[in-house]
Design a protein around this motif. Structure first.
Motif, PDB file in Angstrom:
ATOM      1  N   THR A   1      19.414 -30.397 -47.594  1.00 24.68           N
ATOM      2  CA  THR A   1      20.891 -30.643 -47.498  1.00 24.68           C
ATOM      3  C   THR A   1      21.644 -29.367 -47.097  1.00 24.68           C
ATOM      4  OG1 THR A   1      21.377 -30.821 -49.664  1.00 24.68           O
ATOM      5  CG2 THR A   1      20.674 -32.999 -48.567  1.00 24.68           C
ATOM      6  N   ASP A   2      21.203 -28.329 -47.334  1.00 23.55           N
ATOM      7  CA  ASP A   2      21.647 -27.045 -47.122  1.00 23.55           C
ATOM      8  C   ASP A   2      20.535 -26.057 -46.269  1.00 23.55           C
ATOM      9  OD1 ASP A   2      23.677 -25.199 -46.824  1.00 23.55           O
ATOM     10  OD2 ASP A   2      24.175 -24.904 -48.914  1.00 23.55           O
ATOM     11  N   VAL A   3      21.200 -25.065 -45.855  1.00 22.77           N
ATOM     12  CA  VAL A   3      20.191 -24.022 -45.313  1.00 22.77           C
ATOM     13  C   VAL A   3      20.245 -22.988 -46.302  1.00 22.77           C
ATOM     14  CG1 VAL A   3      19.708 -22.412 -43.311  1.00 22.77           C
ATOM     15  CG2 VAL A   3      20.609 -24.612 -43.047  1.00 22.77           C
ATOM     16  N   ALA A   4      18.946 -22.502 -46.709  1.00 21.91           N
ATOM     17  CA  ALA A   4      18.543 -21.289 -47.644  1.00 21.91           C
ATOM     18  C   ALA A   4      18.878 -20.126 -46.691  1.00 21.91           C
ATOM     19  CB  ALA A   4      17.041 -21.318 -47.892  1.00 21.91           C
ATOM     20  N   PRO A   5      19.078 -18.908 -47.724  1.00 24.61           N
ATOM     21  CA  PRO A   5      19.340 -17.780 -46.990  1.00 24.61           C
ATOM     22  C   PRO A   5      18.008 -17.332 -46.520  1.00 24.61           C
ATOM     23  CG  PRO A   5      20.390 -17.802 -49.298  1.00 24.61           C
ATOM     24  CD  PRO A   5      19.632 -19.095 -49.129  1.00 24.61           C
ATOM     25  N   GLU A   6      18.029 -16.604 -45.363  1.00 23.93           N
ATOM     26  CA  GLU A   6      16.979 -15.800 -44.627  1.00 23.93           C
ATOM     27  C   GLU A   6      16.055 -15.220 -45.454  1.00 23.93           C
ATOM     28  OE1 GLU A   6      14.382 -15.692 -41.366  1.00 23.93           O
ATOM     29  OE2 GLU A   6      16.389 -16.759 -41.529  1.00 23.93           O
ATOM     30  N   LYS A   7      16.614 -14.584 -46.377  1.00 26.23           N
ATOM     31  CA  LYS A   7      15.553 -13.831 -47.447  1.00 26.23           C
ATOM     32  C   LYS A   7      14.255 -14.656 -48.182  1.00 26.23           C
ATOM     33  CE  LYS A   7      18.443 -13.900 -51.472  1.00 26.23           C
ATOM     34  NZ  LYS A   7      19.510 -12.754 -52.373  1.00 26.23           N
ATOM     35  N   TYR A   8      14.503 -15.930 -48.227  1.00 22.88           N
ATOM     36  CA  TYR A   8      13.810 -17.032 -48.936  1.00 22.88           C
ATOM     37  C   TYR A   8      12.649 -17.718 -47.968  1.00 22.88           C
ATOM     38  CZ  TYR A   8      16.577 -16.410 -52.937  1.00 22.88           C
ATOM     39  OH  TYR A   8      17.289 -15.592 -54.116  1.00 22.88           O
ATOM     40  N   ALA A   9      13.047 -17.489 -46.557  1.00 22.85           N
ATOM     41  CA  ALA A   9      12.272 -18.107 -45.486  1.00 22.85           C
ATOM     42  C   ALA A   9      10.887 -17.776 -45.636  1.00 22.85           C
ATOM     43  CB  ALA A   9      12.568 -17.524 -44.210  1.00 22.85           C
ATOM     44  N   GLY A  10       9.721 -18.358 -45.579  1.00 23.14           N
ATOM     45  CA  GLY A  10       8.321 -18.288 -45.741  1.00 23.14           C
ATOM     46  C   GLY A  10       7.670 -19.435 -46.413  1.00 23.14           C
TER      47      GLY A  10
END
Length: 88
Positions: free
Chosen positions: A63-72
């Motif tokens: 429901t929300d986009v996570a910060p890029e630092k948590y991508a993976g």
């Protein structure tokens, strides 16, 4: 700190978030995946634990986009939601 101690610390923090919903989601996620994480993934999860529960839950549910630092891999596994125990 050795790996076993770090895992115990992360386990406690994942299971003691302040609300039952967050404990189930974040704690269940740790239980399902934590033992297999690399040192880098453990560090990333530790950083994730500093975030607000409502944000983590929103990222997991999409429901929300996570910060890029948590991508993976951690965020991808968090979004599966197949680790949340069902209550009867």
């Amino acid at each position: 700190m050795d790996r076993a101690t770090s895992l115990k610390r992360l386990h406690f923090r994942a299971h003691h978030r302040g609300t039952k919903e967050a404990d189930l989601l974040i704690g269940g996620f740790f239980d399902a995946h934590g033992a297999g994480w690399s040192d880098e993934e453990m560090t990333l999860f530790e950083a994730l634990l500093e975030e607000q529960d409502v944000d983590i839950m929103a990222w997991a549910m999409g429901t929300d986009v996570a910060p890029e630092k948590y991508a993976g891999s951690i965020l991808a596994a968090l979004k599966t939601l197949n680790y949340v125990p069902t209550l009867s």
